[in-house]
Design a protein around this motif. Structure first.
Motif, PDB file in Angstrom:
ATOM      1  N   SER A  47       0.833  -1.210   0.000  1.00 24.73           N
ATOM      2  CA  SER A  47       0.000   0.000   0.000  1.00 24.73           C
ATOM      3  C   SER A  47       0.864   1.255   0.000  1.00 24.73           C
ATOM      4  O   SER A  47       0.552   2.236  -0.693  1.00 24.73           O
ATOM      5  CB  SER A  47      -0.921  -0.009   1.219  1.00 24.73           C
ATOM      6  OG  SER A  47      -1.836  -1.083   1.160  1.00 24.73           O
ATOM      7  N   ALA A  48       1.949   1.219   0.774  1.00 20.05           N
ATOM      8  CA  ALA A  48       2.856   2.367   0.804  1.00 20.05           C
ATOM      9  C   ALA A  48       3.532   2.565  -0.551  1.00 20.05           C
ATOM     10  O   ALA A  48       3.686   3.697  -1.023  1.00 20.05           O
ATOM     11  CB  ALA A  48       3.901   2.177   1.898  1.00 20.05           C
ATOM     12  N   VAL A  49       3.916   1.471  -1.185  1.00 18.50           N
ATOM     13  CA  VAL A  49       4.522   1.561  -2.519  1.00 18.50           C
ATOM     14  C   VAL A  49       3.520   2.163  -3.504  1.00 18.50           C
ATOM     15  O   VAL A  49       3.879   2.989  -4.347  1.00 18.50           O
ATOM     16  CB  VAL A  49       4.998   0.181  -2.996  1.00 18.50           C
ATOM     17  CG1 VAL A  49       5.447   0.236  -4.454  1.00 18.50           C
ATOM     18  CG2 VAL A  49       6.131  -0.335  -2.109  1.00 18.50           C
ATOM     19  N   ALA A  50       2.253   1.771  -3.386  1.00 15.89           N
ATOM     20  CA  ALA A  50       1.224   2.312  -4.278  1.00 15.89           C
ATOM     21  C   ALA A  50       1.089   3.820  -4.102  1.00 15.89           C
ATOM     22  O   ALA A  50       0.936   4.565  -5.084  1.00 15.89           O
ATOM     23  CB  ALA A  50      -0.107   1.621  -4.008  1.00 15.89           C
ATOM     24  N   GLU A  51       1.150   4.309  -2.865  1.00 10.75           N
ATOM     25  CA  GLU A  51       1.059   5.746  -2.621  1.00 10.75           C
ATOM     26  C   GLU A  51       2.260   6.475  -3.226  1.00 10.75           C
ATOM     27  O   GLU A  51       2.116   7.549  -3.818  1.00 10.75           O
ATOM     28  CB  GLU A  51       0.960   6.017  -1.121  1.00 10.75           C
ATOM     29  CG  GLU A  51      -0.367   5.599  -0.504  1.00 10.75           C
ATOM     30  CD  GLU A  51      -0.485   6.047   0.946  1.00 10.75           C
ATOM     31  OE1 GLU A  51       0.348   6.876   1.378  1.00 10.75           O
ATOM     32  OE2 GLU A  51      -1.405   5.576   1.631  1.00 10.75           O
ATOM     33  N   ILE A  52       3.450   5.899  -3.044  1.00 10.85           N
ATOM     34  CA  ILE A  52       4.646   6.503  -3.631  1.00 10.85           C
ATOM     35  C   ILE A  52       4.515   6.551  -5.151  1.00 10.85           C
ATOM     36  O   ILE A  52       4.812   7.560  -5.788  1.00 10.85           O
ATOM     37  CB  ILE A  52       5.896   5.706  -3.209  1.00 10.85           C
ATOM     38  CG1 ILE A  52       6.149   5.876  -1.699  1.00 10.85           C
ATOM     39  CG2 ILE A  52       7.120   6.125  -4.020  1.00 10.85           C
ATOM     40  CD1 ILE A  52       7.195   4.924  -1.133  1.00 10.85           C
ATOM     41  N   ALA A  53       4.065   5.446  -5.730  1.00  4.08           N
ATOM     42  CA  ALA A  53       3.929   5.363  -7.185  1.00  4.08           C
ATOM     43  C   ALA A  53       2.900   6.359  -7.704  1.00  4.08           C
ATOM     44  O   ALA A  53       3.110   7.016  -8.737  1.00  4.08           O
ATOM     45  CB  ALA A  53       3.545   3.945  -7.581  1.00  4.08           C
ATOM     46  N   ASP A  54       1.776   6.496  -6.984  1.00  5.89           N
ATOM     47  CA  ASP A  54       0.758   7.463  -7.400  1.00  5.89           C
ATOM     48  C   ASP A  54       1.324   8.882  -7.369  1.00  5.89           C
ATOM     49  O   ASP A  54       1.018   9.705  -8.245  1.00  5.89           O
ATOM     50  CB  ASP A  54      -0.465   7.364  -6.493  1.00  5.89           C
ATOM     51  CG  ASP A  54      -1.327   6.143  -6.799  1.00  5.89           C
ATOM     52  OD1 ASP A  54      -1.139   5.538  -7.872  1.00  5.89           O
ATOM     53  OD2 ASP A  54      -2.178   5.797  -5.950  1.00  5.89           O
ATOM     54  N   GLY A  55       2.147   9.175  -6.349  1.00  6.27           N
ATOM     55  CA  GLY A  55       2.736  10.503  -6.242  1.00  6.27           C
ATOM     56  C   GLY A  55       3.686  10.819  -7.386  1.00  6.27           C
ATOM     57  O   GLY A  55       3.816  11.983  -7.787  1.00  6.27           O
ATOM     58  N   LEU A  56       4.350   9.808  -7.901  1.00  8.56           N
ATOM     59  CA  LEU A  56       5.278   9.993  -9.016  1.00  8.56           C
ATOM     60  C   LEU A  56       4.610   9.779 -10.372  1.00  8.56           C
ATOM     61  O   LEU A  56       5.221  10.061 -11.407  1.00  8.56           O
ATOM     62  CB  LEU A  56       6.452   9.008  -8.888  1.00  8.56           C
ATOM     63  CG  LEU A  56       7.422   9.240  -7.731  1.00  8.56           C
ATOM     64  CD1 LEU A  56       8.384   8.062  -7.615  1.00  8.56           C
ATOM     65  CD2 LEU A  56       8.197  10.536  -7.921  1.00  8.56           C
ATOM     66  N   ASP A  57       3.377   9.241 -10.349  1.00  8.25           N
ATOM     67  CA  ASP A  57       2.699   8.814 -11.573  1.00  8.25           C
ATOM     68  C   ASP A  57       3.578   7.844 -12.358  1.00  8.25           C
ATOM     69  O   ASP A  57       3.748   7.938 -13.574  1.00  8.25           O
ATOM     70  CB  ASP A  57       2.335  10.022 -12.448  1.00  8.25           C
ATOM     71  CG  ASP A  57       1.346   9.636 -13.558  1.00  8.25           C
ATOM     72  OD1 ASP A  57       0.637   8.622 -13.396  1.00  8.25           O
ATOM     73  OD2 ASP A  57       1.310  10.351 -14.585  1.00  8.25           O
ATOM     74  N   HIS A  58       4.145   6.889 -11.613  1.00  9.11           N
ATOM     75  CA  HIS A  58       5.053   5.894 -12.201  1.00  9.11           C
ATOM     76  C   HIS A  58       4.858   4.600 -11.414  1.00  9.11           C
ATOM     77  O   HIS A  58       5.228   4.529 -10.243  1.00  9.11           O
ATOM     78  CB  HIS A  58       6.496   6.379 -12.101  1.00  9.11           C
ATOM     79  CG  HIS A  58       7.472   5.497 -12.844  1.00  9.11           C
ATOM     80  ND1 HIS A  58       7.496   5.417 -14.216  1.00  9.11           N
ATOM     81  CD2 HIS A  58       8.443   4.670 -12.379  1.00  9.11           C
ATOM     82  CE1 HIS A  58       8.458   4.571 -14.584  1.00  9.11           C
ATOM     83  NE2 HIS A  58       9.048   4.110 -13.496  1.00  9.11           N
ATOM     84  N   HIS A  59       4.265   3.595 -12.049  1.00  9.08           N
ATOM     85  CA  HIS A  59       3.744   2.458 -11.301  1.00  9.08           C
ATOM     86  C   HIS A  59       4.514   1.173 -11.568  1.00  9.08           C
ATOM     87  O   HIS A  59       4.624   0.738 -12.719  1.00  9.08           O
ATOM     88  CB  HIS A  59       2.255   2.262 -11.637  1.00  9.08           C
ATOM     89  CG  HIS A  59       1.436   3.453 -11.255  1.00  9.08           C
ATOM     90  ND1 HIS A  59       1.121   4.443 -12.149  1.00  9.08           N
ATOM     91  CD2 HIS A  59       0.911   3.818 -10.069  1.00  9.08           C
ATOM     92  CE1 HIS A  59       0.413   5.379 -11.529  1.00  9.08           C
ATOM     93  NE2 HIS A  59       0.270   5.029 -10.270  1.00  9.08           N
ATOM     94  N   PRO A  60       5.043   0.556 -10.510  1.00  6.65           N
ATOM     95  CA  PRO A  60       5.795  -0.689 -10.658  1.00  6.65           C
ATOM     96  C   PRO A  60       4.877  -1.903 -10.611  1.00  6.65           C
ATOM     97  O   PRO A  60       3.673  -1.793 -10.332  1.00  6.65           O
ATOM     98  CB  PRO A  60       6.705  -0.675  -9.428  1.00  6.65           C
ATOM     99  CG  PRO A  60       5.840  -0.026  -8.372  1.00  6.65           C
ATOM    100  CD  PRO A  60       5.038   1.030  -9.116  1.00  6.65           C
ATOM    101  N   ILE A  71       9.185  -6.077  -5.847  1.00  4.26           N
ATOM    102  CA  ILE A  71       8.835  -4.865  -6.589  1.00  4.26           C
ATOM    103  C   ILE A  71       9.714  -4.804  -7.825  1.00  4.26           C
ATOM    104  O   ILE A  71      10.928  -5.021  -7.746  1.00  4.26           O
ATOM    105  CB  ILE A  71       9.061  -3.608  -5.726  1.00  4.26           C
ATOM    106  CG1 ILE A  71       8.366  -3.758  -4.375  1.00  4.26           C
ATOM    107  CG2 ILE A  71       8.571  -2.356  -6.454  1.00  4.26           C
ATOM    108  CD1 ILE A  71       8.988  -2.931  -3.275  1.00  4.26           C
ATOM    109  N   ARG A  72       9.100  -4.514  -8.953  1.00  7.22           N
ATOM    110  CA  ARG A  72       9.854  -4.341 -10.206  1.00  7.22           C
ATOM    111  C   ARG A  72       9.421  -3.042 -10.857  1.00  7.22           C
ATOM    112  O   ARG A  72       8.232  -2.803 -11.067  1.00  7.22           O
ATOM    113  CB  ARG A  72       9.602  -5.496 -11.170  1.00  7.22           C
ATOM    114  CG  ARG A  72      10.237  -5.262 -12.555  1.00  7.22           C
ATOM    115  CD  ARG A  72      10.076  -6.452 -13.478  1.00  7.22           C
ATOM    116  NE  ARG A  72       8.687  -6.774 -13.721  1.00  7.22           N
ATOM    117  CZ  ARG A  72       8.271  -7.887 -14.340  1.00  7.22           C
ATOM    118  NH1 ARG A  72       9.153  -8.780 -14.725  1.00  7.22           N
ATOM    119  NH2 ARG A  72       6.990  -8.097 -14.538  1.00  7.22           N
ATOM    120  N   THR A  73      10.385  -2.198 -11.208  1.00  8.92           N
ATOM    121  CA  THR A  73      10.086  -0.945 -11.875  1.00  8.92           C
ATOM    122  C   THR A  73      10.877  -0.851 -13.170  1.00  8.92           C
ATOM    123  O   THR A  73      12.009  -1.310 -13.259  1.00  8.92           O
ATOM    124  CB  THR A  73      10.397   0.265 -10.968  1.00  8.92           C
ATOM    125  OG1 THR A  73      10.040   1.477 -11.652  1.00  8.92           O
ATOM    126  CG2 THR A  73      11.864   0.326 -10.572  1.00  8.92           C
TER     127      THR A  73
END
Length: 224
Positions: A47-60, A71-73
């Motif tokens: 869930s924390a990774v999802a919030e970080i990804a949403d903030g960057l608009d870059h989703h792993p 996690i893979r980006t």
């Protein structure tokens, strides 16, 4: 996806960024694994990774299990990296370490199926159809959900008409690969070849396995 004018970030440049020590570059992107104490603990990290990804608009891609999160980006469809991958990795690592999640790069691995074909053959449509995969670039077929091993089609050398061959490709962290090779040899494997890019191992019944470490330190090319 990446701006086509933006150079690809090589593994060497990715690892040179501060705050990404938990990450390794394998096939198809930069990867990290954090151990968790339970499924609830793992979901909290996801869930924390999802919030970080949403903030960057870059989703792993996330793989959530009771024992941890992988996690893979990547920026480009073929796994090429860009600045947003490094920034996402830094923020995820900062959060995970701050919350006591334990990185374990030794668990990271990407598996591929290498299919050899004769010079005049074209077997990729068959493999894409039977696996339900999509073609990628000139030689790959990939799972559209990015869950299962990719298929890489290459020419059979020397040519042997009517006889296809396959072997397994394993992409593992460069700093953990030697232990994998030693374990395989102790289990009955045979060393076929070794180079700075990796090893080729034959199983006791002569199946081939390539252990690739070059994606974790390569520093060449601009396309990915």
């Amino acid at each position: 996806m990446a701006d086509p004018q933006e150079p690809r970030m090589t593994a060497k440049r990715f690892h040179a960024r501060p705050g990404v020590e938990d990450w390794r570059v394998l096939f198809w992107g930069a990867h990290a694994f954090y151990a968790a104490d339970s499924l609830t603990h793992a979901v909290a990290l996801a869930s924390a990774v999802a919030e970080i990804a949403d903030g960057l608009d870059h989703h792993p891609d996330l793989d959530v299990r009771p024992h941890g999160v992988t996690i893979r980006t990547r920026t480009r469809r073929g796994g090429g990296l860009g600045p947003l991958d490094a920034e996402l990795a830094r923020r995820v690592q900062e959060f995970a370490r701050g919350e006591g999640y334990r990185p374990d790069p030794s668990t990271l691995m990407v598996t591929g199926i290498a299919v050899a074909q004769d010079r005049d053959a074209d077997v990729r449509p068959f493999w894409a159809a039977i696996m339900g995969y999509e073609p990628l670039d000139d030689a790959d077929a990939v799972d559209p959900q990015r869950r299962n091993p990719h298929v890489w089609v290459h020419e059979l050398t020397p040519p042997k008409p009517g006889r296809g061959r396959t072997h397994i490709d394993l992409s593992v962290p460069a700093d953990h690969a030697k232990a994998r090779v030693e374990a395989a040899l102790a289990a009955g494997g045979r060393l076929v070849s070794a180079s700075p890019e990796g090893w080729t191992i034959a199983s006791p019944d002569n199946h081939g396995v390539d252990i690739a470490i070059w994606p974790d330190f390569e520093d060449f090319g601009e396309d990915g």
